[in-house]
Design an enzyme around this catalytic site. Sequence first.
Site, PDB file in Angstrom:
ATOM      1  N   GLU A 144      36.469 -39.194 -11.565  1.00 34.50           N
ATOM      2  CA  GLU A 144      36.584 -40.362 -11.015  1.00 34.50           C
ATOM      3  C   GLU A 144      35.181 -41.007 -10.469  1.00 34.50           C
ATOM      4  O   GLU A 144      34.496 -40.275 -10.086  1.00 34.50           O
ATOM      5  CB  GLU A 144      37.388 -40.194  -9.485  1.00 34.50           C
ATOM      6  CG  GLU A 144      38.004 -41.399  -8.724  1.00 34.50           C
ATOM      7  CD  GLU A 144      38.447 -41.260  -7.668  1.00 34.50           C
ATOM      8  OE1 GLU A 144      38.695 -39.900  -7.170  1.00 34.50           O
ATOM      9  OE2 GLU A 144      39.165 -42.269  -7.024  1.00 34.50           O
ATOM     10  N   GLY A 284      32.498 -35.986  -1.050  1.00 33.08           N
ATOM     11  CA  GLY A 284      33.075 -35.012  -0.311  1.00 33.08           C
ATOM     12  C   GLY A 284      33.671 -33.910  -1.007  1.00 33.08           C
ATOM     13  O   GLY A 284      33.445 -32.796  -1.149  1.00 33.08           O
ATOM     14  N   ALA A 285      34.802 -34.493  -1.813  1.00 32.98           N
ATOM     15  CA  ALA A 285      35.665 -33.735  -2.709  1.00 32.98           C
ATOM     16  C   ALA A 285      36.265 -34.470  -3.631  1.00 32.98           C
ATOM     17  O   ALA A 285      36.379 -35.557  -3.353  1.00 32.98           O
ATOM     18  CB  ALA A 285      36.411 -32.769  -1.730  1.00 32.98           C
ATOM     19  N   GLU A 287      40.176 -34.846  -5.876  1.00 33.64           N
ATOM     20  CA  GLU A 287      41.590 -34.398  -6.012  1.00 33.64           C
ATOM     21  C   GLU A 287      42.221 -33.808  -7.259  1.00 33.64           C
ATOM     22  O   GLU A 287      43.055 -33.690  -7.491  1.00 33.64           O
ATOM     23  CB  GLU A 287      42.427 -35.090  -5.314  1.00 33.64           C
ATOM     24  CG  GLU A 287      42.554 -36.488  -6.001  1.00 33.64           C
ATOM     25  CD  GLU A 287      41.754 -37.645  -5.804  1.00 33.64           C
ATOM     26  OE1 GLU A 287      40.623 -37.292  -5.047  1.00 33.64           O
ATOM     27  OE2 GLU A 287      42.139 -38.758  -6.160  1.00 33.64           O
ATOM     28  N   HIS A 320      43.121 -33.664   2.943  1.00 32.42           N
ATOM     29  CA  HIS A 320      43.117 -34.798   2.336  1.00 32.42           C
ATOM     30  C   HIS A 320      43.269 -34.686   0.702  1.00 32.42           C
ATOM     31  O   HIS A 320      44.039 -35.163   0.052  1.00 32.42           O
ATOM     32  CB  HIS A 320      41.478 -35.425   2.624  1.00 32.42           C
ATOM     33  CG  HIS A 320      41.412 -37.027   1.758  1.00 32.42           C
ATOM     34  ND1 HIS A 320      41.637 -38.144   2.380  1.00 32.42           N
ATOM     35  CD2 HIS A 320      40.931 -37.297   0.551  1.00 32.42           C
ATOM     36  CE1 HIS A 320      41.434 -39.190   1.544  1.00 32.42           C
ATOM     37  NE2 HIS A 320      40.955 -38.398   0.529  1.00 32.42           N
ATOM     38  N   GLU A 321      42.244 -33.713   0.094  1.00 32.47           N
ATOM     39  CA  GLU A 321      42.541 -33.439  -1.344  1.00 32.47           C
ATOM     40  C   GLU A 321      43.878 -32.970  -1.695  1.00 32.47           C
ATOM     41  O   GLU A 321      44.443 -33.265  -2.617  1.00 32.47           O
ATOM     42  CB  GLU A 321      41.352 -32.643  -1.893  1.00 32.47           C
ATOM     43  CG  GLU A 321      39.885 -33.132  -1.380  1.00 32.47           C
ATOM     44  CD  GLU A 321      39.609 -34.545  -1.534  1.00 32.47           C
ATOM     45  OE1 GLU A 321      40.380 -35.247  -2.536  1.00 32.47           O
ATOM     46  OE2 GLU A 321      38.787 -35.238  -1.005  1.00 32.47           O
ATOM     47  N   HIS A 324      46.580 -35.584  -1.538  1.00 34.19           N
ATOM     48  CA  HIS A 324      46.291 -36.394  -2.797  1.00 34.19           C
ATOM     49  C   HIS A 324      47.265 -36.103  -4.035  1.00 34.19           C
ATOM     50  O   HIS A 324      47.792 -36.612  -4.925  1.00 34.19           O
ATOM     51  CB  HIS A 324      44.989 -36.407  -3.380  1.00 34.19           C
ATOM     52  CG  HIS A 324      44.270 -37.514  -2.880  1.00 34.19           C
ATOM     53  ND1 HIS A 324      44.467 -38.858  -2.845  1.00 34.19           N
ATOM     54  CD2 HIS A 324      42.905 -37.686  -2.540  1.00 34.19           C
ATOM     55  CE1 HIS A 324      43.733 -39.600  -2.415  1.00 34.19           C
ATOM     56  NE2 HIS A 324      42.479 -38.732  -2.143  1.00 34.19           N
ATOM     57  N   GLU A 343      43.850 -43.993  -1.330  1.00 32.57           N
ATOM     58  CA  GLU A 343      42.829 -43.483  -0.346  1.00 32.57           C
ATOM     59  C   GLU A 343      43.176 -43.899   1.160  1.00 32.57           C
ATOM     60  O   GLU A 343      43.168 -43.026   1.905  1.00 32.57           O
ATOM     61  CB  GLU A 343      41.576 -43.821  -0.904  1.00 32.57           C
ATOM     62  CG  GLU A 343      40.882 -43.499  -2.261  1.00 32.57           C
ATOM     63  CD  GLU A 343      40.762 -41.922  -2.261  1.00 32.57           C
ATOM     64  OE1 GLU A 343      41.041 -41.395  -1.119  1.00 32.57           O
ATOM     65  OE2 GLU A 343      40.467 -41.342  -3.307  1.00 32.57           O
TER      66      GLU A 343
END
Length: 888
Positions: A144, A284-285, A287, A320-321, A324, A343
């Site tokens: 991404e 941060g990370a 998904e 969060h991930e 997703h 998001e």
Amino acid sequence: MDIASKSTTPEGDPQPADAAPAPHEPQIIHRSDYTPFPWLVPEIALDFDLGLDATRVVARLTVTRNGRAAPADRIRLNGDGQEPLSVKLDGEMVNSWAMDGHDLILPLSADAHEIEIVTQIDPSANTQLEGLYASNGMLCTQCEAEGFRRITFFPDRPDVLSVYSVTMRGPKAQFPILLCNGNEVASGEDEDGTCWAEWHDPWPKPCYLFALVAGDLVANSGTFTTMGGRDVTLNIWVRAEDLPRTDHALESLRKSMKWDEETFGREYDLDLYNIVAVSDFNMGAMENKGLNVFNTKYVLADPDTATDADFDAIEGVIAHEYFHNWSGNRVTCRDWFQLSLKEGFTVLRDQLFSQDMQGEAVKRIEDVRILRAAQFPEDSGPLAHPIRPDSYREISNFYTATVYNKGAEVIRMMRVLANFGSDSDRFRQGTDLYFERHDGEAATCEDFISAIEDGAGIDLKQFRLWYSQAGTPKVHVKTAHEGDTVTLTLSQLVPTTPGQADKQPMVIPLKIALFDREAGTHGGESLIVLDETEKSFSFNGYAAKPVLSINRGFTAPVTIIRDASREDLVLLAAHDDDPFARYEAMQELVVGHLVAAAMGTLGDGERAAGEDAIATAMGAVLEDSQLEDSMRGELMMLPSQNYLMEQIERADPGAVHAEREGLKVILGTRLADAFHALYDRVEKVPFAGEGARGARKVKTQVLAYAAASDPLKAVELAALQYDNADNMTDRQGALMALCGLDSAERTGRLIDFYNRYQGNALVIDKWFTLQALSLHPNALEHVKALAGHPDFTLKNPNRVRALYMAFAGNPHAFHDPSGEGYRMLADLILALDPVNPQTAARFVPSLGRWRRIEPARSALMRAELERIANAPKLSRDTYEQVARSLDG
Ligand code: TRP
Ligand code: ZN
């Protein structure tokens, strides 16, 4: 074939209408130019021959005509800096292809084809950390938004969904663990020391969700049984020495999976969920389907090396991930202009989760603080954009607080509009319909809004303006009282932002309550919706004029300007039963005072009255025995320098800083006894005792006031707290206070901290940050010296941010009147740009605020932006941010 001169292409790619842009001016992509891709790619098979310096990739694409798009006689496959080694069409080597810039164009005549392309890449030379790259001896990917094109030629756009089958092989000594999306189908070892694995992901996905990891890793494993009875294996993959710090991440994943079932009815859809921690990561990370890749910062934690805030951040990012998987993966985005679709919604989902895990009141206050510190300034500066942007040059620059955090606030407002006063969860009915309607599709923000309208049964016609209009609305509130009627007159102003001069009135839902001045209570909440430029709301039955509590829970991301007296704010700060509103009253009291003081508009009498009111309110906060310490810690925090500067048309950072520090001195001095009594109490709470986290938060706050008002005492307290600490929260809090105070203790504890944690990159990051953020008068010199420290490197984004993001957020150092701070940041941007453009561009907004700073500093900031703009070769990322900052 002269492709470059065509102004429109049948491939459905937006192209500029005018001539090829100058090398410095990358083309602008417009949302309105969207057209579907003429080809579908139902399947892709990838074959990786892995090596740190050379990885060979064979990509086999099955392509068929997209009946919903205009027919085309060729296909455009995006690339970025690579040459195809060979191209086969339907099994035959062909040379009918051509390059158009970085893209490969291949003529196609039939309705279905198989394309095979071989490429070779050098992961160890990939310092920009997009595509396939090496980190700490392992290989991993970040696709991404547009990194997949750096791995192989492909239609790199989120509306092309494919089923992936992947084979990987490499030297077993280096890559004993081979991971990809989906499930492992087969694996083995050859006699020559090569190992291999085959993976299959049954869920069609866009290429930005592809991931691959190869390395010498170990897992902390667990299981989760879904509500449908599926047993899922969970793995947190790290380097062996990090294994002891992975329990919290694993537990957070379990909690997230459970919560999403209970709260949104979402169940996981594979038998495996892998998370890999890597040390070099731009964000941060990520998904990726079934294979999340995380920055180590959001995985590794134990009490000795991570603060309470770090633990919370890990829980939030893991959630969060994970979330997703539905909001982003099962339903993905049609194009990158729809980024907030996944998001904004996913941030809202992780915020609601963390509210449930960590406590609603404090979490809400923290989220609003982040919004105000990061998003409000964005929305009032040259980089302001709607949560659904209309154009971009480089999409990486639009992973912003606006798209993420304001995006979440906008959906939160829909939730309030749907659910206020209703006894069923109508918002949930809306999200259920959204997931059902669009499962397996690449959707738009418009699709989301329509589903909420239909599912929740509400009308969001005018509300849609929140997606297209940028700028934080200002709401003026006037309260009138006559007879037994209170009338609130509200008016809104949506400020002008770049490219948007004329604004329509927005739909602004505000929760309110009217407090009886004597009793300190109210008769219930109401929801008022301001949807015109000006509107009045009347309430009967108030013999005396009540005190207005408004935007309770922060129902709308706006700035409220109200005519509240100091006494009213003191009353709300002490009595409001809505925790956010209580915090807000305290903030408003302080903001009003400090802004007037910094602008020099506060008379002596006013100054004294303001100080008295704030001291009274703060005294009540310190001594209120009903208050939990975690909430007390929030109420003790002064508004940030950035938020204060935001309230002033052209702020003098030095004056704001001096007033803010001055207030700490006054409060620390006047309330010394209360502060010390509080410290004595919280200091006795053991690490895992009840309310211990709140106790630790309060401890650090007290030290901050002491550092300002009684430095000698503060040094003594902080050194003792540092030495006795049995956890990172206390140790870091103590070191933070010491860092701002010139003393032998400062030097000694900084050396101790470094030696104690040498080799632990995440803690050494803290060591850099503490010094860069410090209130020490020589902080600027310290930062300069730290940039030359052997542990500093431009190659690791965490380390760069640890030093320079902290520095850019340290007003008295960054805004040094000499302009030296601006020069240092510009030098960093120029040095980092060729190494890691995505990360370099993230430092530009700090200089981009130049128009909002007093004239002398403003000129110096602007000059640095111009120096960057004139550099011979700039990345698209940095170019775009600098150009917008100068024009906007
Ligand atoms: N989608 C990721 C997230 O939730 C964001 C992200 C990770 C990202 N890595 C990136 C975005 C690299 C752009 C570039 O939040
Ligand atoms: Zn996200």
